[in-house]
Scaffold this motif. Structure first.
Motif, short mmCIF file in Angstrom:
data_model
loop_
_atom_site.label_atom_id
_atom_site.label_comp_id
_atom_site.label_asym_id
_atom_site.label_seq_id
_atom_site.Cartn_x
_atom_site.Cartn_y
_atom_site.Cartn_z
N VAL A 176 0.86 -1.18 0.00
CA VAL A 176 0.00 0.00 0.00
C VAL A 176 0.89 1.23 0.00
CG1 VAL A 176 -1.63 1.33 1.39
CG2 VAL A 176 -1.88 -1.16 1.20
N PHE B 11 -1.38 -4.70 2.20
CA PHE B 11 -2.81 -4.95 2.27
C PHE B 11 -3.07 -6.41 2.61
CE2 PHE B 11 -7.15 -5.59 0.72
CZ PHE B 11 -7.76 -4.52 1.35
N ARG C 11 -6.98 -11.56 3.41
CA ARG C 11 -7.74 -12.56 4.17
C ARG C 11 -7.28 -12.53 5.62
NH1 ARG C 11 -9.92 -12.40 -0.01
NH2 ARG C 11 -10.56 -14.07 -1.41
N ARG D 97 -12.87 -3.83 6.77
CA ARG D 97 -13.39 -4.72 5.73
C ARG D 97 -13.90 -6.03 6.34
NH1 ARG D 97 -11.87 -4.16 0.21
NH2 ARG D 97 -13.16 -6.00 -0.01
N LEU E 77 -13.58 -9.36 4.48
CA LEU E 77 -12.31 -10.05 4.27
C LEU E 77 -11.86 -10.81 5.52
CD1 LEU E 77 -10.26 -7.48 2.11
CD2 LEU E 77 -11.84 -9.29 1.37
N ILE F 47 -4.81 3.39 1.37
CA ILE F 47 -5.41 2.06 1.52
C ILE F 47 -6.58 1.91 0.54
CG2 ILE F 47 -6.62 0.50 3.11
CD1 ILE F 47 -5.09 1.90 5.41
N GLU F 48 -7.41 2.92 0.50
CA GLU F 48 -8.59 2.84 -0.38
C GLU F 48 -8.18 2.79 -1.84
OE1 GLU F 48 -10.76 6.14 1.20
OE2 GLU F 48 -11.83 4.87 2.66
N HIS G 187 -5.41 1.43 -2.93
CA HIS G 187 -4.92 0.07 -3.18
C HIS G 187 -6.11 -0.89 -3.37
CE1 HIS G 187 -2.16 -3.39 -2.86
NE2 HIS G 187 -3.23 -3.97 -2.37
N GLU G 188 -7.13 -0.70 -2.58
CA GLU G 188 -8.30 -1.58 -2.70
C GLU G 188 -8.89 -1.50 -4.10
OE1 GLU G 188 -9.85 0.03 1.27
OE2 GLU G 188 -10.80 -1.94 1.17
N ASN H 209 -10.61 -9.74 -3.82
CA ASN H 209 -11.50 -8.75 -3.25
C ASN H 209 -12.82 -9.35 -2.80
OD1 ASN H 209 -11.84 -5.97 -2.63
ND2 ASN H 209 -13.30 -5.83 -4.34
#
Ligand code: SF4
Lengths: 468, 208
Positions: free
Chosen positions: A15, A26, A29, A53, A56, B187-188, B190-191, B202
């Motif tokens: 990231v 990132f 899981r 999230r 995940l 982060i967002e 990268h998502e 994802n």
């Protein structure tokens, strides 16, 4: 530049690069079990933070759940244990996280059900607040254990900050001889590199003998990478990986599956990638191993003897072996096959899967557990238990005098209260023979499921290949 | 997390190598809810005999080491289980610094996250530190994180290793979740990018 599988997965998850060879990575899981959930979620709540999230993450109850029958309610060891299970259920529900707790027929050990559900995928970065998270590296994922503060960090941010590890290639050449299992392979690797030989490294297992392993056997291999101190262990994905995952609950479907498979087929270390360290193991040298000491590197082939510390020059080593023998109640030079046992434990995230139970059942079939020995089978998950019952394995075990139990970690860690008494000796398919691991003063010998089954029948450690 | 830059105190010598976290914090206490009250369970199997009485031979039961705030440990300290109860218990006992020639990876990260300094020294220096601390009169050590130095009357002033980032973190004592949340846009981003490149990753647990 040529890259290792580890570097490829690392790069795809950065990231933000950070100083000191670190990066914010990132997390695709995240597995949370009840042994960490109470602490991590309450920390999150105290700061008013949300789970970034929830989709995940999955939650699992395994460490403190008893493996006694649950038909009339769950007989927890104490209220703290009950609370941990209730907590993970409540916190996950609140955050919108799928949870597999007692009462769910798929409940089981976190590292058994993650793969069963298709939650781990090749190329994924997976973490869990448990050191045996290295298991999931069998799928060509980068999977490692983290602490509880870090679990909280992952919940809040879906990232983890890591320093790049060094890379180690363990190349297992040739074939494993008949009677040698993945457990014997990892025990012999640990015997070679020692319990700190992998510290600071991520191991990639390569070679014909590794390719020949089934997915479950690769999980056994990667599972115990942490016992060598390694951050993670991994095996590049191949057709076996793909066949294992197809159709599983959380695996991609349809067109996305096809795209994923295409990507996975190319996911491996470049042929000219350089590893910081190379270790070679001759597959043909691997044979049934058992541990005699108090760490997983202290082992020998079953035909061997307990070492004699007085024959060693190094003072530190002498003292450490002597203290292990004192704790284990063993004499220098004693033949390993003469060691009598009180208990047999077949289960855990290392060897609690269906192939493990089949291997044990093949040895037990038509035989009886020795007088004075008690023996348990703790399936790694509800799905493993169901499958075994469909195949009639439960009948084989029960007729031989084994206890056929509900799924969980059980006596691998004895955190649920199922433990040995001081001085009792156990042939165990788990991963740690540490002092006190199976109960204060309890003595653990690690081995494969077939070897543990043979020990149950004989009442002492014995070479399964010689069982008549 | 409170910052730490310099610390002086009694150092207890504990030369055993490959000490795992099961030994530091045994499994029968893993269900204890209060992370600030774990001192009684630290090294429980070593500190207490099987009848429950204190083992007078264990180093942390002897004066002056029962008041130790520094632990000098053998090579590969903290191996095995990721249980953060190990550093929690060390901290709750009063330990602020660890000195060894090698720390296990997960344990080391857990120490940093709890404001405990893991100071790595060479094998030779470790032996010298263990030797000095074994004499109660000489067991006072200073750990100077700012300068990455250990000081002791017998050992003198010697260097220890800790990475820049770990040192920074301990010196500042800042909350690492806050630090990361400040990077939320990255982060967002990268998502978004990863959802394009590898959409199957994802999906997570949202597919049935
Ligand atoms: S089975 Fe044992 S090693 Fe595996 S997760 Fe459970 S307690 Fe940990």
């Amino acid at each position: 530049m040529a890259k290792t599988l580890y570097e490829k997965i690392w790069d795809a998850h950065v990231v933000k690069p950070l100083s000191d060879d670190r990066a914010m990575l990132f997390v695709d899981r995240h597995l949370v079990h009840e042994g960490v959930a109470t602490y991590a979620f309450s920390g999150l709540r105290a700061h008013g933070r949300k789970v970034h999230r929830p989709d995940l993450t999955i939650g699992v109850a395994d460490h403190v759940v008893p493996t006694t029958p649950r038909i009339n309610g769950v007989a927890y060891e104490d209220e703290d244990a009950r609370k941990m299970v209730e907590d993970i259920e409540a916190y996950c529900r609140e955050a919108g996280i799928d949870v597999y707790s007692v009462g769910n027929r798929r409940q089981g050990i976190v590292h058994v059900i993650g793969p069963e559900l298709g939650f781990v995928l090749p190329g994924a970065l997976l973490v869990c607040g448990d050191s045996h998270t290295s298991t999931h590296g069998a799928f060509g994922a980068l999977a490692f254990g983290i602490g509880i503060s870090e679990v909280e960090h992952v919940l809040a941010t879906q990232t983890i900050v890591q320093r790049k590890s060094r890379s180690m290639r363990v190349n297992v050449k040739g074939e494993l001889p008949p009677g040698a299992t993945a457990k014997d392979l990892i025990l012999s690797i640990l015997h070679t590199i020692g319990v700190s030989g992998g510290t600071g490294h991520v191991i990639e297992y390569q070679g014909e003998a590794v390719r020949a392993l089934t997915m479950e056997q690769r999980m056994t291999l990667c599972n115990m990478s942490i016992e060598g101190g390694a951050r993670a262990g991994m095996v590049a994905p191949d057709e076996k990986t793909i066949a294992y995952l197809e159709g599983r609950k959380y695996a991609p479907k349809g067109e996305m599956w096809d795209r994923a498979v295409e990507h996975w087929r190319s996911l491996k270390s470049d042929p000219d990638a350089i590893f910081d360290r190379d270790v070679e193991i001759a597959g043909s040298d691997v044979m049934p191993f058992v541990t005699w000491g108090t760490n997983p590197g202290q082992s020998a082939p079953i035909g061997g003897r307990v070492p004699d510390p007085s024959s060693l020059d190094d003072e530190g080593e002498r003292a450490s072996i002597q203290s292990a023998l004192d704790y284990m109640g063993l004499q220098p030079g004693q033949a390993l096959a003469d060691i009598r046992i009180d208990h047999v434990f077949i289960g855990s995230c290392t060897n609690g899967r269906i192939e493990d139970l089949r291997a044990a059942a093949a040895v037990v079939r038509g035989r009886k557990v020795a007088e004075g020995t008690s023996a348990w089978i703790v399936p790694g998950s509800g799905a493993v238990k169901e499958q075994a019952e469909q195949e009639g394995l439960d009948r084989i075990f029960i007729e031989a005098g084994f206890d056929w139990r509900e799924p969980g970690c059980s006596m691998c860690l004895a955190m649920n209260g199922e433990r040995l008494n001081p001085g009792e000796r156990c042939a165990s398919t788990s991963n740690r023979n540490f002092e006190g691991r199976q109960g204060r003063g309890a003595r653990t010998h690690l081995m494969s499921p077939a070897m543990a089954a043979a020990a149950a029948v004989a009442g002492h450690l014995t070479d399964v290949r010689e069982l008549t | 997390m409170e910052p730490i830059s310099m610390h002086s105190g009694i150092a207890a010598p504990f030369p055993m190598s490959d000490v795992n976290t099961d030994l530091i914090y045994p499994q029968q206490f893993l269900r204890k809810p209060d992370r600030g009250a774990m001192a009684p369970f630290l090294f429980h199997g070593l500190r207490y005999r099987s009848d429950g009485t204190l083992n007078p031979d264990f180093i942390l039961n002897k004066e002056p080491y029962d008041e130790a705030t520094i632990l000098i440990a053998g090579r590969n300290f903290g191996s095995g289980s990721s249980r953060e109860h190990a550093p929690w218990a060390l901290k709750s006992f009063g330990i602020r610094c660890l000195i060894s020639s090698m720390f296990a990876d997960i344990f080391k990260a857990n120490c940093i996250n709890n404001g405990i300094v893991p100071a790595t020294v060479s094998e030779g220096l470790l032996t010298a530190c263990l030797h000095a601390a074994a004499n109660p009169q000489e067991s006072r050590f200073t750990v100077d994180l700012e300068r990455r130095e250990l000081r002791n009357r017998l050992v003198g002033t010697v260097p220890f290793e800790i990475s820049d980032s770990d040192r920074d973190r301990l010196l500042k004592g800042n909350d690492f979740i806050d630090d990361t949340l400040a990077q939320l846009p990255a982060i967002e981003n990268h998502e978004k990018v990863s959802a394009e490149a590898a959409p199957w990753l994802n999906l997570g647990a949202s597919v049935e």
